[in-house]
Scaffold this motif. Sequence first.
Motif, short mmCIF file in Angstrom:
data_model
loop_
_atom_site.label_atom_id
_atom_site.label_comp_id
_atom_site.label_asym_id
_atom_site.label_seq_id
_atom_site.Cartn_x
_atom_site.Cartn_y
_atom_site.Cartn_z
N GLN A 40 28.30 39.94 -14.65
CA GLN A 40 29.64 39.77 -14.11
C GLN A 40 30.63 39.73 -15.26
OE1 GLN A 40 30.17 36.19 -11.84
NE2 GLN A 40 31.87 37.01 -10.67
N TYR A 41 31.60 40.66 -15.25
CA TYR A 41 32.58 40.70 -16.32
C TYR A 41 33.53 39.51 -16.23
CZ TYR A 41 31.35 45.19 -18.32
OH TYR A 41 30.70 46.19 -18.97
N LEU A 42 33.96 38.99 -17.40
CA LEU A 42 34.86 37.85 -17.44
C LEU A 42 36.31 38.32 -17.32
CD1 LEU A 42 33.19 35.75 -20.26
CD2 LEU A 42 32.94 35.52 -17.80
N THR A 43 36.68 38.77 -16.13
CA THR A 43 38.05 39.20 -15.85
C THR A 43 38.68 38.20 -14.90
OG1 THR A 43 37.31 40.53 -13.97
CG2 THR A 43 37.39 41.62 -16.10
N SER A 44 39.96 38.41 -14.59
CA SER A 44 40.67 37.47 -13.73
C SER A 44 40.03 37.37 -12.35
CB SER A 44 42.13 37.89 -13.59
OG SER A 44 42.21 39.23 -13.09
N GLY A 61 24.46 32.53 -19.43
CA GLY A 61 25.21 32.60 -20.68
C GLY A 61 26.09 33.82 -20.69
N ILE A 62 26.71 34.07 -21.82
CA ILE A 62 27.61 35.21 -21.98
C ILE A 62 27.06 36.11 -23.07
CG2 ILE A 62 29.94 35.91 -22.66
CD1 ILE A 62 30.94 33.30 -21.42
N LYS A 68 29.87 48.00 -25.31
CA LYS A 68 31.24 48.32 -25.72
C LYS A 68 31.96 47.09 -26.28
CE LYS A 68 31.74 52.05 -22.34
NZ LYS A 68 32.51 52.55 -21.17
N GLY A 69 31.24 45.97 -26.39
CA GLY A 69 31.83 44.77 -26.95
C GLY A 69 32.49 43.85 -25.95
N ASN A 70 32.47 44.21 -24.66
CA ASN A 70 33.05 43.34 -23.63
C ASN A 70 32.10 42.20 -23.31
OD1 ASN A 70 35.36 45.11 -23.11
ND2 ASN A 70 33.86 46.49 -22.18
N GLU A 71 32.65 41.00 -23.07
CA GLU A 71 31.81 39.86 -22.76
C GLU A 71 31.47 39.84 -21.27
OE1 GLU A 71 33.90 36.46 -24.31
OE2 GLU A 71 32.83 36.62 -26.22
N VAL A 72 30.19 39.63 -20.99
CA VAL A 72 29.69 39.66 -19.62
C VAL A 72 28.93 38.37 -19.34
CG1 VAL A 72 28.30 40.97 -17.96
CG2 VAL A 72 29.39 42.15 -19.88
N THR A 122 26.78 38.55 -34.30
CA THR A 122 26.68 38.71 -32.85
C THR A 122 25.34 38.20 -32.35
OG1 THR A 122 28.09 40.66 -32.96
CG2 THR A 122 26.81 40.36 -30.95
N ALA A 123 24.27 38.46 -33.11
CA ALA A 123 22.93 38.02 -32.70
C ALA A 123 22.83 36.50 -32.68
CB ALA A 123 21.89 38.61 -33.63
N LEU A 124 23.60 35.82 -33.53
CA LEU A 124 23.56 34.36 -33.60
C LEU A 124 24.52 33.71 -32.61
CD1 LEU A 124 23.52 33.96 -37.49
CD2 LEU A 124 21.56 33.87 -35.94
N LYS A 125 25.60 34.42 -32.30
CA LYS A 125 26.65 33.84 -31.46
C LYS A 125 26.25 33.75 -29.99
CE LYS A 125 31.35 34.86 -29.83
NZ LYS A 125 32.50 35.78 -29.95
#
Length: 270
Positions: A78-82, A51-52, A57-61, A136-139
């Motif tokens: 793993q960061y969701l970058t290009s 999952g993500i 810092k609020g970045n999605e991983v 955030t806890a629910l998402k």
Amino acid sequence: MMALNKSVSFLTSIAIIATLAGCSSQMHKAAQGQESQYKQTLASMAGTYTGILPDNKGNEVMITFRLTKANTFTLTKQYLTSDGSLVSDFKGKASWRDTDHGLVVSNADESGFVFRWEDGKLFPIEVEGEPVTGETALKYSLVNENAIAINITTLEGTEWRLVELNGKAITKAAIPRQRISITFEGAEKKVYGSAGCNSYFGTYELKAENWISCSKIASTRMACSEEQMTIEQAFLKMLELVDNYTINGNQLTLNNATMALSARFEKARD
């Protein structure tokens, strides 16, 4: 008389000691029972979860978490970058936190995560030492791969027909030509259907848990009524921006996590 008092006092002391020993034994047995229950729960949770999650810092991983029946784990971030660069891959032994029965996933070098387990999902309580609360806890959550496989099987190979777009009902009267529909073809990861007036097609990608993205969306160029074209354009725009989906029975909902965009479908019956 004094000897009798001493005997009573001695017997009373023995009774108190026996009572305390009994209480201590019961508490010890209760603790052992609770520990055994936690171990059984951990064993039943064994599997691979993906999952993500946000970092502190609020970045999605993107997270891949593997838990064994021996309570050992491997966690990959793993960061969701290009380029999707690997951030870290660490191992350890999972444990329970008594205060909230949270599943602690960390080691000496990584502050890691604390999860709440419910219905095959892991919901974050803490991420890298920071508490997770509110929306955030629910998402965010990690889902067992077995559950994901079932969900993907339901998503793919089914024709879904649009019944609601961005909170507004889509009736057959509004789209008289043909119902707006969508089909995800699993083998080649193609998405296609009717936008109401024109046919469309493109590709899609399933990233983790229920995260999805559609790209290379193109359509035919027939002209229809202004109302139909307005609905069609809104639908195709939503399709390009969708990033997650949910399935509940015979209903599919496509959403965007940060924008007020959504489309609700029902399984086609004919």
